[in-house]
Design an enzyme around this catalytic site. Structure first.
Site, mmCIF file in Angstrom:
data_model
loop_
_atom_site.group_PDB
_atom_site.id
_atom_site.type_symbol
_atom_site.label_atom_id
_atom_site.label_comp_id
_atom_site.label_asym_id
_atom_site.label_seq_id
_atom_site.Cartn_x
_atom_site.Cartn_y
_atom_site.Cartn_z
ATOM 1 C CG MET A 173 32.298 35.324 40.114
ATOM 2 S SD MET A 173 32.617 34.524 38.546
ATOM 3 C CE MET A 173 34.306 34.982 38.289
ATOM 4 C CD GLU A 233 42.972 44.681 52.597
ATOM 5 O OE1 GLU A 233 43.137 45.872 52.242
ATOM 6 O OE2 GLU A 233 43.868 43.982 53.109
ATOM 7 N NE ARG A 235 40.705 35.697 36.836
ATOM 8 C CZ ARG A 235 40.125 34.731 36.151
ATOM 9 N NH1 ARG A 235 40.763 33.624 35.912
ATOM 10 N NH2 ARG A 235 38.908 34.882 35.669
ATOM 11 C CD GLU A 293 36.453 53.105 38.834
ATOM 12 O OE1 GLU A 293 37.664 53.397 38.916
ATOM 13 O OE2 GLU A 293 35.546 53.957 38.837
ATOM 14 C CE LYS A 294 40.706 42.506 39.548
ATOM 15 N NZ LYS A 294 40.429 41.655 38.352
ATOM 16 C CG HIS A 347 35.428 40.730 46.615
ATOM 17 N ND1 HIS A 347 36.483 39.859 46.570
ATOM 18 C CD2 HIS A 347 34.835 40.670 45.390
ATOM 19 C CE1 HIS A 347 36.547 39.291 45.384
ATOM 20 N NE2 HIS A 347 35.561 39.762 44.638
HETATM 21 O O1 PAF Z 1 33.125 40.520 38.699
HETATM 22 C C1 PAF Z 1 32.738 39.395 39.053
HETATM 23 O O2 PAF Z 1 33.147 38.849 40.073
HETATM 24 C C2 PAF Z 1 31.717 38.673 38.203
HETATM 25 O O3 PAF Z 1 31.917 38.921 36.858
HETATM 26 C C3 PAF Z 1 30.252 38.953 38.618
HETATM 27 C C4 PAF Z 1 29.898 40.411 38.415
HETATM 28 C C5 PAF Z 1 30.053 38.582 40.071
HETATM 29 C C6 PAF Z 1 29.304 38.126 37.762
HETATM 30 O O4 PAF Z 1 29.536 36.764 37.910
#
Ligand code: PAF
Length: 279
Positions: A29, A34, A187, A148-149, A36
């Site tokens: 999203m 880091e 966040r 895994e968070k 991601h």
């Molecule tokens: O974990 C997230 O960022 C979201 O829930 C996802 C998997 C991208 C779905 O919108």
């Protein structure tokens, strides 16, 4: 790096790939950190090409304010992805994904959806199921990577893949933490200086709970955690749960053949943080 906002042009590109090209997919999203980027790196190692989607999915937010305030840093995200050699970024609009009906479908995740996050975020997992299934159908990845968070989310996506026989392998990746232990999350940038400085308390509590679970039963640990948060000036505990990793049901009697995990959700003002630890 190619950037697509339309499903049709993304699919044309995917169709033009050489036969047998393996696709790794990292759905996000945005507001990339880091954590991601470690998924992008892993996906890069294990596949021929990597596709990352950036889409703040409206149907998984149970709270309009939370959706409005969700951090959006698209330009920075795209340059980070470029520097991590991502091959394709997919950044659709809500209309592209949902046409004129921004609504989720209803899923049966065999009860996984009623535990923890499901108790506090109405409709959240229907929203997650809807977007993830949609993205899988568009991208057709061989492997998809999740952190895994959001452990409950991973179990729910695995369940959806199994039930709908989707041809994708779900890869779960360990939680990425800041040096002081706070789980990385988009966040975190919304925390005040004071909240951010105090936030390692969440992981400290989880680590202590893990030690206590060695010699105490789950309800004793639960009481201890609730007490720790009772008079905390900055954080309000929403839930703490010790659950079976497979069923996500709260543990009653400990069994040596089962894997358990402690899960926590905490409010720092209006910012909601989650974390978990394997026990
Ligand atoms: O974990 C997230 O960022 C979201 O829930 C996802 C998997 C991208 C779905 O919108």
């Amino acid at each position: 790096m190619l950037i697509f906002t339309e499903i049709k042009s993304l699919q044309q590109e995917i169709k033009s790939l050489k036969n047998g090209t393996t696709i790794g997919f990292v759905p996000t999203m945005g507001a990339l950190h880091e954590g991601h980027l470690s998924l992008v790196e892993k996906s890069k190692k294990e596949n021929d090409i990597v596709i990352v989607s950036i889409f703040v999915n409206p149907t998984q937010f149970d709270n309009a304010d939370d959706l409005i305030n969700y951090p959006k840093t698209i330009e920075k995200d795209l340059s980070l992805l470029e520097s991590f050699n991502c091959d394709i970024a997919f950044t659709p609009t809500p209309e592209e994904i949902y046409a004129d009906e921004i609504q989720s479908q209803s899923f049966d995740f065999d009860g996984l959806e009623f535990q923890m996050e499901g108790k506090f975020r109405a409709g959240h997992f229907n929203g997650v199921g809807t977007i993830v299934e949609r993205l899988f159908k568009v991208v057709k990845p061989h492997k998809a990577y999740f952190g895994e968070k959001d452990f409950q989310q991973i179990q729910i996506i695995r369940k959806m893949v199994e039930k709908k026989k989707l041809p994708v392998q779900i890869i779960s990746c360990p939680i990425h933490r800041e040096k002081d232990g706070l789980a990385m999350s988009s966040r975190n940038i919304r925390l005040t200086k004071e909240q951010r400085a105090a936030a390692p308390f969440i992981y400290e509590t989880l680590k202590e709970a893990k030690i206590k679970f060695g010699t105490n039963n789950a309800s004793e640990v639960l009481n201890w955690v609730e007490n720790e948060f009772k008079n905390h000036p900055l954080f309000t505990l929403e839930y703490f749960e010790i659950a079976d990793e497979d069923t996500l049901l709260p543990v009653e009697t400990k069994s040596p053949s089962k894997k358990y995990r402690a899960f926590i959700a905490v409010f720092a003002g209006k910012v909601r943080l989650i974390d978990n630890i394997s026990l």
